[in-house]
Design an enzyme around this catalytic site. Structure first.
Site, PDB file in Angstrom:
ATOM      1  CE  LYS A  13      -2.396  -1.019   3.778  1.00 45.56           C
ATOM      2  NZ  LYS A  13      -1.832  -2.331   4.186  1.00 45.56           N
ATOM      3  NE  ARG A  88      -4.704  -1.734   9.975  1.00 44.52           N
ATOM      4  CZ  ARG A  88      -3.607  -1.078   9.639  1.00 44.52           C
ATOM      5  NH1 ARG A  88      -3.649   0.004   8.916  1.00 44.52           N
ATOM      6  NH2 ARG A  88      -2.448  -1.492  10.058  1.00 44.52           N
ATOM      7  NE  ARG A 127       7.150  -3.280   6.537  1.00 43.68           N
ATOM      8  CZ  ARG A 127       5.841  -3.047   6.528  1.00 43.68           C
ATOM      9  NH1 ARG A 127       5.245  -2.617   5.436  1.00 43.68           N
ATOM     10  NH2 ARG A 127       5.112  -3.260   7.602  1.00 43.68           N
ATOM     11  NE  ARG A 129       6.306  -0.842  10.449  1.00 41.32           N
ATOM     12  CZ  ARG A 129       5.151  -0.825   9.815  1.00 41.32           C
ATOM     13  NH1 ARG A 129       5.055  -0.232   8.642  1.00 41.32           N
ATOM     14  NH2 ARG A 129       4.086  -1.395  10.347  1.00 41.32           N
ATOM     15  NE  ARG A 140       1.795  -5.319  11.628  1.00 39.09           N
ATOM     16  CZ  ARG A 140       3.016  -5.332  11.075  1.00 39.09           C
ATOM     17  NH1 ARG A 140       4.005  -6.000  11.631  1.00 39.09           N
ATOM     18  NH2 ARG A 140       3.225  -4.681   9.971  1.00 39.09           N
TER      19      ARG A 140
HETATM   20  P1  AMP Z   1       0.559   0.018   9.359  1.00 44.62           P
HETATM   21  O1  AMP Z   1       1.818   0.789   9.131  1.00 44.62           O
HETATM   22  O2  AMP Z   1      -0.591   0.522   8.559  1.00 44.62           O
HETATM   23  O3  AMP Z   1       0.746  -1.466   9.223  1.00 44.62           O
HETATM   24  O4  AMP Z   1       0.157   0.280  10.888  1.00 44.62           O
HETATM   25  C1  AMP Z   1       1.000  -0.076  11.974  1.00 44.62           C
HETATM   26  C2  AMP Z   1       0.175  -0.202  13.246  1.00 44.62           C
HETATM   27  O5  AMP Z   1      -0.469   1.046  13.533  1.00 44.62           O
HETATM   28  C3  AMP Z   1      -0.953  -1.222  13.184  1.00 44.62           C
HETATM   29  O6  AMP Z   1      -0.513  -2.528  13.507  1.00 44.62           O
HETATM   30  C4  AMP Z   1      -1.925  -0.673  14.220  1.00 44.62           C
HETATM   31  O7  AMP Z   1      -1.477  -0.945  15.543  1.00 44.62           O
HETATM   32  C5  AMP Z   1      -1.792   0.832  14.028  1.00 44.62           C
HETATM   33  N1  AMP Z   1      -2.769   1.363  13.031  1.00 44.62           N
HETATM   34  C6  AMP Z   1      -2.488   1.915  11.815  1.00 44.62           C
HETATM   35  N2  AMP Z   1      -3.607   2.312  11.202  1.00 44.62           N
HETATM   36  C7  AMP Z   1      -4.634   1.995  12.020  1.00 44.62           C
HETATM   37  C8  AMP Z   1      -6.054   2.141  11.952  1.00 44.62           C
HETATM   38  N3  AMP Z   1      -6.658   2.700  10.873  1.00 44.62           N
HETATM   39  N4  AMP Z   1      -6.784   1.691  13.003  1.00 44.62           N
HETATM   40  C9  AMP Z   1      -6.214   1.155  14.090  1.00 44.62           C
HETATM   41  N5  AMP Z   1      -4.894   0.977  14.223  1.00 44.62           N
HETATM   42  C10 AMP Z   1      -4.103   1.399  13.209  1.00 44.62           C
END
Ligand code: AMP
Length: 181
Positions: A13, A88, A127, A129, A140
């Site tokens: 994404k 989400r 990656r 992170r 996740r």
């Molecule tokens: P991402 O980089 O999008 O994978 O997000 C990393 C982490 O941030 C996720 O595992 C969640 O803990 C939190 N997070 C990101 N976006 C959301 C969202 N829209 N709703 C809830 N938690 C989020």
């Protein structure tokens, strides 16, 4: 123009968002990136969010919705928004619809990147992170299936969903997206 990039962690994404925002002059709103910035600045929001992020759980809807509302209301001079990693949950999707109605806007397309779990896990592990370790990744992906995947039907019903295979090259995925938009 309002686009949503949808898909599991590791689907690409962020990479596709970088290409899309340039082509269409959109403000890229990645909730993951915004949260990571809050965490590194040690803000109240960052401190609250960190415990969820470290375990691969979702940050609470209230925090996320408030954060997005602030960004939308404080932004001018863009062609639109590109949401990445948001919504989400069904509650977030409903809240987004309401926010957009209030400002006379609506979602144009939801671009869903489809990638198999084994490919995702490999990509995430490479990656590096801090939340990309084997245990958190599994959580996740489970959280994605249980809480996020149901949103797909929500958008399918409104004919906004574009399903795109996300396991080919960056360029191939990008040209497929542009063709369908
Ligand atoms: P991402 O980089 O999008 O994978 O997000 C990393 C982490 O941030 C996720 O595992 C969640 O803990 C939190 N997070 C990101 N976006 C959301 C969202 N829209 N709703 C809830 N938690 C989020």
């Amino acid at each position: 123009m309002i686009l949503i990039l949808f898909g599991p962690p590791g689907a690409g994404k962020g990479t596709q968002a970088d290409l899309l925002k340039e082509k269409h002059n959109l403000l890229h709103l990645s909730t993951g990136d915004i949260l990571r910035e809050e965490v590194s600045n040690n803000t109240q929001l960052g401190i609250e969010a960190k415990k969820f992020m470290d375990s691969g759980e979702l940050v609470t809807d209230d925090l996320i919705i408030g954060m997005i509302k602030n960004k939308i209301e404080s932004t001018t001079n863009v062609n639109g928004f590109l949401f990445d990693g948001f919504p989400r949950t069904i509650s977030q999707a409903e809240a987004l619809d309401l926010m957009l109605i209030e400002s006379n806007k609506e979602i144009d397309k939801v671009i869903s990147l489809e990638v198999d779990d084994n490919v995702l896990t490999k990509r995430l592990l490479s990656r590096g992170r801090s939340d990309d370790n084997e245990i958190t990744i599994k959580n996740r992906l489970d959280v994605y299936k249980n809480q996020t995947l149901p949103i797909k039907d929500f958008y399918k019903n409104s004919n906004k969903l574009l399903e795109i295979k996300g396991d080919s090259s960056i360029e191939e995925v990008s040209s497929e997206i542009e063709k369908l938009l």
